[in-house]
Design an enzyme around this catalytic site. Structure first.
Site, PDB file in Angstrom:
ATOM      1  CB  SER A   1      -0.944   0.021   1.205  1.00  0.00           C
ATOM      2  OG  SER A   1      -0.213   0.112   2.416  1.00  0.00           O
TER       3      SER A   1
ATOM      4  CE  LYS B   1      -3.044   1.955   4.799  1.00  0.00           C
ATOM      5  NZ  LYS B   1      -2.958   1.145   3.567  1.00  0.00           N
TER       6      LYS B   1
END
EC number: 3.4.21.89
Length: 296
Positions: free
Chosen positions: A126, A179
């Protein structure tokens, strides 16, 4: 006449009996004499050495140790200064040395590990190409505990609402994800869809410095206002990141509680060919106004 002389009393010599000396006092006097003699000998030795130094330069002969008199009760004995101080160290490795050279460094590492930094392995795609699967990351635990979070920070956080099941992996291990922080409390984060930039509080940002090449900022439109005590996060590989955009129906509406953020990424330290600093790219967000400013 002779008889009278014979009968005269002869003078009697009176001998005064001298009392015998006290044995303790005699021993004391003997010890004192010995101490004085030793002190005189020492003084003579020092004087001789002084003459040698004056006549021939520095003499490497050691100076005789000082003589001291140690008393105990009424008796005194002559002793040298602490013998153990003059004895050379045998160089043995003692238990105390073990704790100093082994225990203290281990304790310091443990304290750093517990309070300052965390170590995480990245199995997910990701955050490509900033972080690739197999990278190991060092994260600072000082933020947000002691320092404020900023837009652009690479944040490590606890799985807020079962996000890991959508990450196609087991995450960081121990229920953590990583993230990039895009929106702070009060920010309105939007995108009009594929080919359009992300806007924060109405200002478009250029994310080309960290988004994976060839990937849109978002393949679909969204608009989220970040609530108090939360942050909005997105992966750098937007095409393969189940981030805040995908969890609008969970308990926190896709947002991450700041209390779940455990640190900010600093560097990748493994593998060796991937060692490098994790850039927060704060400059990308330099023109983003505060939420209050944009509202007015």
């Amino acid at each position: 006449m002779q008889d009278d002389q014979d009968n005269e009393s002869l003078p009697i010599s009176v001998i005064a009996e001298t009392p015998s000396a006290d044995p303790l006092q005699s021993a004391d006097a003997a010890v004192t004499d010995a101490a004085n003699a030793a002190a005189d000998a020492e003084s003579s030795a020092r004087d001789l050495r002084t003459l040698q130094v004056a006549d021939h330069g520095v003499d490497v002969t050691p100076v005789p140790p000082a003589v001291v008199v140690v008393g105990r009760g009424s008796q005194k004995t002559v002793a040298r200064h602490a013998k153990s101080a003059a004895e050379p160290d045998d160089g043995g490795f003692t238990l105390r040395d073990f704790f100093i050279w082994c225990g203290v460094p281990v304790l310091i590492v443990l304290l750093i590990r517990i309070f300052l930094v965390g170590f995480y392995e990245i199995p997910s795609r990701s955050m490509m190409d900033t972080i690739v699967p197999g990278d190991r990351v060092v994260a600072s635990k000082l933020t947000p505990k002691y320092f404020d979070l900023q837009r652009g920070d690479v944040v490590v956080f606890k799985d807020p609402n079962n996000w890991l099941s959508a990450e196609q992996s087991n995450g960081l291990g121990g229920g953590f994800l990583i993230k990039r922080l895009i929106g702070l409390p009060g920010d309105t984060v939007e995108c009009k869809g594929a080919g359009q930039p992300i806007t924060i509080n109405g200002v478009a940002i250029n994310e080309s410095s960290y988004i994976r090449p060839g990937v849109d900022p978002s393949a679909f439109p969204f608009s989220v206002t970040v609530t108090e005590g939360h942050v909005f996060v997105m992966g750098d590989n937007r095409a393969n990141s189940a981030d805040s955009r995908y969890h609008q129906d969970d308990g926190d509406h896709g947002l991450v509680p700041i209390s779940d953020v455990v640190g900010t990424g600093l560097v990748t330290y493994w593998p060796l060919n991937r060692i490098g600093v994790l850039d927060a790219h704060h400059d990308v967000f330099a023109n983003v106004p505060d939420p209050t400013s944009s509202a007015s």
